[in-house]
Every structure is written in C-alpha cells, then in structure tokens.
Design a protein around this motif. Sequence first.
Motif, short mmCIF file in Angstrom:
data_model
loop_
_atom_site.label_atom_id
_atom_site.label_comp_id
_atom_site.label_asym_id
_atom_site.label_seq_id
_atom_site.Cartn_x
_atom_site.Cartn_y
_atom_site.Cartn_z
N ILE A 66 57.73 21.69 31.27
CA ILE A 66 57.76 21.22 32.65
C ILE A 66 56.84 22.05 33.54
O ILE A 66 56.01 21.51 34.27
CB ILE A 66 59.22 21.24 33.19
CG1 ILE A 66 60.07 20.19 32.46
CG2 ILE A 66 59.27 21.04 34.70
CD1 ILE A 66 61.53 20.20 32.82
N PHE A 67 56.98 23.36 33.48
CA PHE A 67 56.25 24.21 34.42
C PHE A 67 54.93 24.69 33.82
O PHE A 67 54.87 25.15 32.68
CB PHE A 67 57.08 25.43 34.83
CG PHE A 67 56.35 26.34 35.79
CD1 PHE A 67 56.31 26.04 37.14
CD2 PHE A 67 55.69 27.47 35.32
CE1 PHE A 67 55.61 26.86 38.02
CE2 PHE A 67 55.00 28.30 36.20
CZ PHE A 67 54.97 27.99 37.56
N ALA A 68 53.85 24.59 34.61
CA ALA A 68 52.55 25.18 34.28
C ALA A 68 51.68 25.09 35.52
O ALA A 68 51.70 24.07 36.23
CB ALA A 68 51.88 24.46 33.12
N CYS A 69 50.95 26.12 35.81
CA CYS A 69 50.02 26.09 36.95
C CYS A 69 48.73 25.43 36.49
O CYS A 69 47.74 26.10 36.15
CB CYS A 69 49.78 27.50 37.48
SG CYS A 69 51.16 28.13 38.44
N SER A 70 48.75 24.10 36.44
CA SER A 70 47.66 23.34 35.85
C SER A 70 46.93 22.46 36.86
O SER A 70 46.01 21.74 36.50
CB SER A 70 48.22 22.44 34.74
OG SER A 70 49.19 21.56 35.30
N GLY A 71 47.35 22.52 38.14
CA GLY A 71 46.75 21.63 39.13
C GLY A 71 47.51 20.34 39.31
O GLY A 71 47.25 19.58 40.24
N TYR A 72 48.45 20.07 38.40
CA TYR A 72 49.30 18.88 38.53
C TYR A 72 50.65 19.30 39.14
O TYR A 72 50.85 20.45 39.52
CB TYR A 72 49.54 18.25 37.16
CG TYR A 72 48.31 17.66 36.51
CD1 TYR A 72 47.86 16.39 36.85
CD2 TYR A 72 47.61 18.38 35.54
CE1 TYR A 72 46.75 15.85 36.23
CE2 TYR A 72 46.49 17.85 34.92
CZ TYR A 72 46.07 16.57 35.28
OH TYR A 72 44.96 16.03 34.67
N GLU A 73 51.57 18.33 39.19
CA GLU A 73 52.91 18.60 39.70
C GLU A 73 53.68 19.60 38.83
O GLU A 73 54.74 20.07 39.22
CB GLU A 73 53.69 17.29 39.85
CG GLU A 73 53.22 16.39 40.98
CD GLU A 73 51.98 15.56 40.65
OE1 GLU A 73 51.41 15.70 39.52
OE2 GLU A 73 51.54 14.77 41.51
#
Length: 515
Positions: A66-73
């Motif tokens: 669920i969580f990742a600093c990828s530029g998406y939600e």
Amino acid sequence: MRRHIVAFAAALVAILAIGTPAYAEPPVDPYQAYVDPDCLSFVEQPGVKEFRDMIMSRVGGANGGIFACSGYEHGEGRAWDWMREASRPAEKAQVEAVLDWLLATDAAGNPHAMARRLGIGNIIWNRRSISLWTSSAKRWNDYPCDGTAGGCHTNHVHFAFSWAGARKQTTWFTTPDRPGNWYPGGSSSTSDTAVTQSSVIVNPVNGNIQVYANSGGRLVETYWSEAAGWVRNDMGLSISGAPSVILNPANGNVQVYMNYGGQLAEMYWSPATGWSGLNPLGGSITGHPVAIVNPHNQNVQIYYNAGGQLAEQYWVPSTGTWSGQHELGGSISGSPAVFVNPHNQHVQIHYNSGGQLAEQYWHPATGWSGQNSLGGTMSGDPAIIVNPHNQNVQIYYNGGGQLAERYWNPAAGWSGQNNLGGSITGSPAVIVNPHNQHVQVHYNSGGQLAENYWVPGTGAWSGQNILGGTMTSDPAIVVNPHNQNLQVHYSSNGQLAENYWNPAGGWNGHHTVGN
C-alpha cells in the motif's frame, strides 16, 4: 369515527396488497474529486486495507503493498497494488472478473457502481488505465510506460482511492449487511473462510481437539476438552484463507501458520508458556499455507502459493531459524496439499495447475523434482491419503463438479482420473476410518455435508451419501481419541459446525459448536 376506521382499513389493505417494501440500497456515491497526492510517513489507510483483505481472501493473489513514496496515492496510503500476471491466463481472468464487477452498471443504471461505492478513482492494469475522478473521461485509455512489467502494470493492478474511500466514508464501508452483489462473485461469504484438513489437531499434552479457523477474517481457535466440551477463543488476528496447524516434535509446540496480509506468519502455543505473539515470516502468499514436519531432517516445512508458483519456507531445529521464502517454480492455482510417501520417502506436494493435477516432490538424496503434470480435470485443491490395504497413494479432488480420484501404486505408477460421481462444491477431505477401515471422502455438496466411501472387502465405492446440515466451507476430519468418534468439522454460515460418526450409533447429525 367510522369514516376514520374505514379509511384506516383501506390504507392497511393497500399496504398489505403492495407487500413489505424491499430493502433499499443507499444511493451510489458520486464520483470523487482528484487530490494531488503527497508523501507522508508510513501509513496504510483503513479502507484500502479492508479492500485488500477482501480481494485477497475472496479471489486470491499476492499483496504488492500500500505505502510507497512513488508519486502516486501510495505516498498517502491511498493505493494498493494487487500482484497478478497478465501473461498467465488464470490470473488475467481473475483480474478481468474483478474489474468487470467494479465497473459494471448497476440495476438502477449507475455506471462504475462498485468502484464508486468503494471510493476508487483510478485503476491501472496491463498497459491501460481508467480514471473515475470527477473531471476525467471515465473510459479506458492506453497507459504510456517504460516497457518493464512494473511500469506497464503487467504484473500487478494499481487501485487508487479517494480520501473518502480510504477513510471508509463511502457507502461500501458504511452500509451494514451489504448485499451479496457488493462482493466479487456475488456473495458476501467465501468458500475459503473456515477450515481445511490441515486446520485441526489433537494436542497430546492435554488431549484437546483443536480446530483453527478463519471466522469472518479473524483467526479463531475452537477446542474440545473432555472436561469442558467446546470452547471458542478469538486469537485477535486478521487473516486471509484458512490456517494450518502442526505439532512440532522438536519443542512440543502447537504451531499455527496463516496468510497475514499477504505474507506468511505463525503463532505457537508452548506447554510451558502458553501462546506467543504473532511472528511474521515474510514472503508473498496467496490462499492458505499447509505445514508438515519432514521426518528426514525434522524441519518444519510450509508450502503455499506465492503469486502463482509453489513456494516453501522451513524452520531448522538445530539453529531455530527460518529459511526465508524459496520459490520452487511451476504454476499453481489455489493452495497445495503435502504428505510423505512411505514407499520412497519423497515429500510430495500436489496442487491444481491450470485445471490439472500436478506434483513436485523432494527426495532426501536428490532434492526437488520440478513440476510434473498428471493431467485430469481439476477444480479446487486436492486431498491425499495412503491406503493401508493396497499401499496406494490416493488423491481426491473436485473433477469439474464431481468427486474424482487418481492413485499411485508402488509397482505400476499413476492411474488415470477415476470419476466417482456425486456433486461437489469446493475441495474434499479424506481419512481412513480406524473402526471399519473405510476410505472416507467428505465434501460440500450443494451446501450440505456429503460422503463417498470405499470398502476394502469389496473394493467398491458406496456412491454419494448426503449427511445434511448447512455447509459453507470445505471440511476437516479428525478421530477423537477419547470417544473414538470420527468428527467432520466445517463452517456453517460463519459458525463452526460438526457432524460426527460413532462406531455404535452412526452419524449424529449437524450441530454448531463453541459459539
């Protein structure tokens, strides 16, 4: 006064003529506005977690996070990646069925009804995307990508949620007693929410019969003691699929293995200290695990479906450490069954591979065999037993809606598929009845418990016998050492139930236990 009575009577007649109003579903949620995502500290929003657990427990697949600093939600915990391979026909079909359910127009004419009720605003899959935000066109478009599986989303589905959906404020989350069609497959229940044959154990320390089950997404223990009868304990964990339990001979622990948020996890009971806490073991698991103790090295070995291929993790007694996930390859649908072949000492894993029975085996001298396809037509998961009368290794499964068998003979090898008839839903369980030596196969037949048994003296099958009750899962079978009853356990609309056979009195009938 009489006019009022007449008017009231006329109104009552009109109401009775119309009938009781049908359940009215709440209006479909509006499309949600797009909010540019930020990157927060680690967080998984509750609505996204519930959607993930619901899909994985009812459909299968692996958790991509669920969580990742990828530029998406993902950066706000508002997106989930469901790991499915577009190149695998069975997995692609699973995804397409879920997307059809999410994006279908409902009976009232609302397009994308379930996606709106869940608060889903964007889906990316297999080089295409659809945006359901207020200002978007709300149609599938080509998705520009870098050619990699991850970038083109050919190995996972990306679901992005609005803040309302992520916070469980949309109608899918706020409506009690959701209708069945609000779930993929059209039912709020699942066939894999209770027990399998590896979910039950007799505890040698206290003699208790212990059944571990998934009850509404929670790990529950229900045990029977000679003194107290049935007792039910909520273990306080959210799980997917059915758990598996073994007795570890190295330390005497009762060890329970489960799918916990898409990874393998364990809890264990020690005779000296009681229950441990949760021990996450990592890896990526679809469906439910199955555990065994390898008699050659005393390793505790766990087998499971990891994104469509067979995988294992094992625990080594001499070091007390876990191996981590080892992928054994092949192509697996559903969950495996495992046993040790007494004739050649192979650890044999049998499973559904694209609708056919398949095996992999481990030999103490040579290691793993690789996948062998055994053919036939197969649905669900297999059940295995060694027949003490002819030494055959016998495998039972759902053969396209009827009970089927294949067997391996030490001299002649594998038979073809034998169709035993009857009508089966889900997957069977099998046991040798110690009192009459019958090979007994039990299964769900149209929502009732059924059996088909083989008689050693004649070598003939009984044909299907319906034992009744209300059954909503696969069965598990155990022999009670205290009273010698043969006990069949299963889920009955969310409650653990049993039907037991006594050598003197026969079948007892369906009843719920531990509630």
